[in-house]
Design an enzyme around this catalytic site. Structure first.
Site, mmCIF file in Angstrom:
data_model
loop_
_atom_site.group_PDB
_atom_site.id
_atom_site.type_symbol
_atom_site.label_atom_id
_atom_site.label_comp_id
_atom_site.label_asym_id
_atom_site.label_seq_id
_atom_site.Cartn_x
_atom_site.Cartn_y
_atom_site.Cartn_z
ATOM 1 N N LEU A 82 -7.254 11.337 0.947
ATOM 2 C CA LEU A 82 -6.923 9.966 0.542
ATOM 3 C C LEU A 82 -6.148 10.053 -0.767
ATOM 4 O O LEU A 82 -6.394 10.948 -1.576
ATOM 5 C CB LEU A 82 -8.208 9.153 0.357
ATOM 6 C CG LEU A 82 -9.148 9.130 1.568
ATOM 7 C CD1 LEU A 82 -10.429 8.352 1.233
ATOM 8 C CD2 LEU A 82 -8.462 8.516 2.781
ATOM 9 N N SER A 123 -1.278 18.110 -7.375
ATOM 10 C CA SER A 123 -0.445 16.998 -7.848
ATOM 11 C C SER A 123 -0.161 17.135 -9.330
ATOM 12 O O SER A 123 -0.977 17.698 -10.081
ATOM 13 C CB SER A 123 -1.218 15.705 -7.595
ATOM 14 O OG SER A 123 -0.609 14.635 -8.251
ATOM 15 N N TYR A 147 -9.421 10.210 -8.057
ATOM 16 C CA TYR A 147 -8.416 10.926 -7.257
ATOM 17 C C TYR A 147 -7.967 12.186 -7.993
ATOM 18 O O TYR A 147 -7.994 13.292 -7.441
ATOM 19 C CB TYR A 147 -7.208 10.013 -6.972
ATOM 20 C CG TYR A 147 -6.040 10.759 -6.369
ATOM 21 C CD1 TYR A 147 -6.051 11.154 -5.035
ATOM 22 C CD2 TYR A 147 -4.924 11.089 -7.147
ATOM 23 C CE1 TYR A 147 -4.988 11.865 -4.485
ATOM 24 C CE2 TYR A 147 -3.854 11.793 -6.609
ATOM 25 C CZ TYR A 147 -3.894 12.184 -5.277
ATOM 26 O OH TYR A 147 -2.839 12.894 -4.749
ATOM 27 N N LYS A 151 -8.576 16.432 -7.376
ATOM 28 C CA LYS A 151 -7.561 17.500 -7.344
ATOM 29 C C LYS A 151 -7.940 18.621 -8.319
ATOM 30 O O LYS A 151 -7.832 19.806 -7.992
ATOM 31 C CB LYS A 151 -6.177 16.945 -7.714
ATOM 32 C CG LYS A 151 -5.585 15.983 -6.700
ATOM 33 C CD LYS A 151 -5.229 16.671 -5.387
ATOM 34 C CE LYS A 151 -4.656 15.725 -4.354
ATOM 35 N NZ LYS A 151 -4.651 16.257 -2.999
ATOM 36 N N LEU A 198 6.462 3.275 -5.972
ATOM 37 C CA LEU A 198 7.722 2.572 -6.207
ATOM 38 C C LEU A 198 8.650 2.551 -4.990
ATOM 39 O O LEU A 198 9.106 1.479 -4.568
ATOM 40 C CB LEU A 198 8.444 3.234 -7.401
ATOM 41 C CG LEU A 198 9.811 2.641 -7.731
ATOM 42 C CD1 LEU A 198 9.675 1.223 -8.237
ATOM 43 C CD2 LEU A 198 10.526 3.509 -8.759
HETATM 44 P P1 NAD Z 1 -0.656 10.538 3.795
HETATM 45 O O1 NAD Z 1 -1.759 9.555 3.643
HETATM 46 O O2 NAD Z 1 0.638 10.078 4.363
HETATM 47 O O3 NAD Z 1 -1.155 11.791 4.670
HETATM 48 C C1 NAD Z 1 -2.477 12.243 4.649
HETATM 49 C C2 NAD Z 1 -2.917 12.419 6.101
HETATM 50 O O4 NAD Z 1 -4.257 12.919 6.112
HETATM 51 C C3 NAD Z 1 -2.901 11.132 6.903
HETATM 52 O O5 NAD Z 1 -2.220 11.333 8.123
HETATM 53 C C4 NAD Z 1 -4.386 10.819 7.140
HETATM 54 O O6 NAD Z 1 -4.593 10.149 8.374
HETATM 55 C C5 NAD Z 1 -4.997 12.202 7.086
HETATM 56 N N1 NAD Z 1 -6.405 12.262 6.654
HETATM 57 C C6 NAD Z 1 -6.966 11.680 5.571
HETATM 58 N N2 NAD Z 1 -8.265 12.022 5.491
HETATM 59 C C7 NAD Z 1 -8.525 12.847 6.531
HETATM 60 C C8 NAD Z 1 -9.665 13.532 6.980
HETATM 61 N N3 NAD Z 1 -10.839 13.435 6.343
HETATM 62 N N4 NAD Z 1 -9.574 14.313 8.086
HETATM 63 C C9 NAD Z 1 -8.391 14.424 8.760
HETATM 64 N N5 NAD Z 1 -7.275 13.786 8.388
HETATM 65 C C10 NAD Z 1 -7.342 13.006 7.279
HETATM 66 O O7 NAD Z 1 -0.440 11.210 2.350
HETATM 67 P P2 NAD Z 1 0.717 12.187 1.844
HETATM 68 O O8 NAD Z 1 1.541 11.439 0.864
HETATM 69 O O9 NAD Z 1 1.352 12.861 2.969
HETATM 70 O O10 NAD Z 1 -0.178 13.211 0.999
HETATM 71 C C11 NAD Z 1 -0.586 14.465 1.525
HETATM 72 C C12 NAD Z 1 -1.328 15.227 0.435
HETATM 73 O O11 NAD Z 1 -0.485 15.385 -0.694
HETATM 74 C C13 NAD Z 1 -2.588 14.516 -0.069
HETATM 75 O O12 NAD Z 1 -3.582 15.486 -0.319
HETATM 76 C C14 NAD Z 1 -2.135 13.894 -1.374
HETATM 77 O O13 NAD Z 1 -3.197 13.739 -2.281
HETATM 78 C C15 NAD Z 1 -1.140 14.943 -1.873
HETATM 79 N N6 NAD Z 1 -0.155 14.392 -2.822
HETATM 80 C C16 NAD Z 1 0.612 13.322 -2.461
HETATM 81 C C17 NAD Z 1 1.530 12.792 -3.384
HETATM 82 C C18 NAD Z 1 2.361 11.595 -3.027
HETATM 83 O O14 NAD Z 1 2.875 10.948 -3.952
HETATM 84 N N7 NAD Z 1 2.536 11.257 -1.753
HETATM 85 C C19 NAD Z 1 1.669 13.368 -4.661
HETATM 86 C C20 NAD Z 1 0.877 14.484 -4.980
HETATM 87 C C21 NAD Z 1 -0.032 14.983 -4.048
HETATM 88 N N1 UFG Z 2 6.464 1.170 -10.474
HETATM 89 C C1 UFG Z 2 6.918 -0.131 -10.635
HETATM 90 N N2 UFG Z 2 6.620 -1.043 -9.664
HETATM 91 C C2 UFG Z 2 5.902 -0.727 -8.549
HETATM 92 C C3 UFG Z 2 5.440 0.604 -8.384
HETATM 93 C C4 UFG Z 2 5.740 1.528 -9.373
HETATM 94 O O1 UFG Z 2 7.566 -0.458 -11.628
HETATM 95 O O2 UFG Z 2 5.647 -1.620 -7.714
HETATM 96 C C5 UFG Z 2 6.802 2.179 -11.499
HETATM 97 C C6 UFG Z 2 5.577 2.795 -12.173
HETATM 98 O O3 UFG Z 2 5.177 1.995 -13.269
HETATM 99 C C7 UFG Z 2 6.107 4.179 -12.569
HETATM 100 C C8 UFG Z 2 7.104 4.514 -11.454
HETATM 101 O O4 UFG Z 2 7.451 3.268 -10.855
HETATM 102 O O5 UFG Z 2 6.825 4.093 -13.777
HETATM 103 C C9 UFG Z 2 6.526 5.431 -10.380
HETATM 104 O O6 UFG Z 2 5.313 4.885 -9.891
HETATM 105 P P1 UFG Z 2 4.594 5.421 -8.573
HETATM 106 O O7 UFG Z 2 3.380 4.577 -8.356
HETATM 107 O O8 UFG Z 2 5.591 5.523 -7.469
HETATM 108 O O9 UFG Z 2 4.219 6.920 -8.961
HETATM 109 P P2 UFG Z 2 3.251 7.500 -10.101
HETATM 110 O O10 UFG Z 2 4.065 8.432 -10.919
HETATM 111 O O11 UFG Z 2 2.543 6.430 -10.806
HETATM 112 O O12 UFG Z 2 2.165 8.285 -9.245
HETATM 113 C C10 UFG Z 2 2.520 9.128 -8.148
HETATM 114 C C11 UFG Z 2 1.347 9.208 -7.157
HETATM 115 C C12 UFG Z 2 0.195 9.934 -7.792
HETATM 116 C C13 UFG Z 2 0.651 11.292 -8.272
HETATM 117 C C14 UFG Z 2 1.810 11.124 -9.234
HETATM 118 C C15 UFG Z 2 2.314 12.457 -9.708
HETATM 119 O O13 UFG Z 2 0.944 7.910 -6.768
HETATM 120 O O14 UFG Z 2 -0.818 10.135 -6.839
HETATM 121 O O15 UFG Z 2 2.862 10.412 -8.579
HETATM 122 O O16 UFG Z 2 2.643 13.257 -8.641
HETATM 123 F F1 UFG Z 2 -0.357 11.905 -8.909
#
Ligand code: NAD
Ligand code: UFG
Length: 334
Positions: A82, A123, A147, A151, A198
């Site tokens: 999640l 992350s 969250y 990590k 964003l």
């Molecule tokens: P996402 O939600 O699109 O993908 C995660 C997938 O995992 C989903 O398909 C969901 O159905 C599945 N899932 C969740 N819990 C599960 C469980 N218990 N068993 C089996 N499947 C499960 O998210 P994403 O953006 O692809 O992120 C993937 C990974 O990368 C995550 O661990 C997230 O924390 C990490 N991450 C994401 C970002 C980002 O900004 N997207 C940044 C840094 C790290």
């Molecule tokens: N922002 C807006 N309006 C919005 C959403 C975001 O102005 O509706 C701004 C935020 O204030 C920030 C920038 O856009 O300045 C990026 O915001 P995001 O929410 O897209 O990304 P974050 O950097 O806050 O966080 C993301 C993931 C986290 C991860 C982090 C670093 O959500 O899980 O990147 O990888 F940890």
């Protein structure tokens, strides 16, 4: 065969394509809590081969044992989890259960099956913001929400595991801000409900699903006052995973690297680039700062370049063009 947990999600689905392109056989395990089963059909359309798919939960040891018994898995890429920071504050137990306990269950099943190559989605959130805004792998770590703490805990568990059992080959990949979509426009990020991040929000305003974007603060100490982040095209990120797996296969050990572009863009720059790519206006309003946000950060990506020979290739225009193609396709999905 590579087991990809969370392989129907945003980053996992792109990693599947990059792995398939590199010649790997794939098995996806996903409980579909944040994705759709038809992603597997679309993966097949893009790469011509259908990944195996098991609908199941990483916390379910019986499902994991069956997967490892039935298939010759050589490595695991673990994306399942999640990821909404705000929700993690409201529902910490669910977050620790999914993200920490889920990872422990997976590692235990891997050990039972004698599979010891593991790539983990960490992350940039693990970095503390006390020491300036260019994050190196050696920068101090800290967490301000469940969250991020999850990590950190998993990163530490993996280090302890590697210390105790050096035969494990482990990558801890610290992603910066993944955006964009595959150039086919068939897979991408499709958040349920109101997007937290964003880019999906910007894309939904451009396509007309939402009226305007709230820009969370324009009084930060950044060039235009809005937040600056290191946005990385998700296909570059996916390719970084293949490079990390190659590295582990070659060198073994415990690898910890940033996957980022190494430069930042402001919220206003992102809006302008998206308007250019889509030809649509993105209406916005300046709102109060969002709690917990920091002004700016980006990666020092030099370690990934040195160890993996990997760096980002796709810039802001491509991130926006690909996200826009996907957003238009997405509107047609039921
Ligand atoms: P996402 O939600 O699109 O993908 C995660 C997938 O995992 C989903 O398909 C969901 O159905 C599945 N899932 C969740 N819990 C599960 C469980 N218990 N068993 C089996 N499947 C499960 O998210 P994403 O953006 O692809 O992120 C993937 C990974 O990368 C995550 O661990 C997230 O924390 C990490 N991450 C994401 C970002 C980002 O900004 N997207 C940044 C840094 C790290
Ligand atoms: N922002 C807006 N309006 C919005 C959403 C975001 O102005 O509706 C701004 C935020 O204030 C920030 C920038 O856009 O300045 C990026 O915001 P995001 O929410 O897209 O990304 P974050 O950097 O806050 O966080 C993301 C993931 C986290 C991860 C982090 C670093 O959500 O899980 O990147 O990888 F940890």
């Amino acid at each position: 065969m590579i087991l990809v947990t969370g392989g129907t999600g945003f980053i996992g689905s792109h990693a599947c394509l990059a792995l398939a392109q590199a010649g790997h056989e794939l098995l996806i395990l996903d409980n579909l809590c944040n994705s759709r089963a038809d992603v597997v059909d679309r993966l097949q359309r893009i790469c011509g081969r259908r990944p195996l798919f098991v609908e199941g939960d990483v916390r379910d040891s019986a499902v994991l044992d069956e997967v490892f018994d039935r298939h010759r898995v050589t490595a695991v890429m673990h994306f399942a989890g999640l990821k909404a920071v705000g929700e993690s504050v409201a529902r910490p137990l669910e977050y620790y259960d999914n993200n920490v306990h889920g990872t422990l269950q997976l590692l235990a099943a891997m050990r039972r099956a004698e599979v010891r190559t593991f790539v983990f989605s960490s992350s940039a959130t693990v970095y503390s913001d006390r020491e300036g805004h260019v994050y190196r792998e050696s920068s101090p770590r800290d967490a301000t929400n469940p969250y991020g703490r999850g990590k950190l805990i998993v990163e530490d568990i993996l280090a302890d595991l590697h210390l105790a059992e050096p035969a494990w080959r482990i990558a801890r990949l610290r992603y910066f801000n993944p955006v964009g979509a595959h150039e086919s426009g068939l897979i991408g990020e499709d958040p349920r409900g109101v997007p937290n991040n964003l880019m999906p929000f910007v894309a939904q305003v451009a396509v007309g699903r939402r009226e305007f974007l709230n820009v969370w603060g324009n009084d930060y100490p950044t060039p235009d006052g809005t937040g600056v982040r290191d946005y990385i095209h998700v296909v570059d990120l996916a390719e970084g995973h293949v490079a990390a797996l190659d590295y582990l296969t070659r060198e073994g050990g415990l690898l910890t690297v940033n996957l980022g572009a190494g430069r930042g863009h402001s919220v206003l720059e992102m809006i302008q680039a998206f308007e250019k790519a889509s030809g649509r206006p993105v209406r916005y309003r300046i709102a109060e700062r969002r709690a917990g946000d920091i002004a700016q950060f980006w990666a020092d990506p030099s370690l990934a370049k040195m160890l993996l020979g990997w760096e980002t290739k796709r810039g802001l225009d491509q991130m926006c063009a690909d996200a826009w193609r996907w957003q238009q396709y997405c509107e047609g999905l039921s």
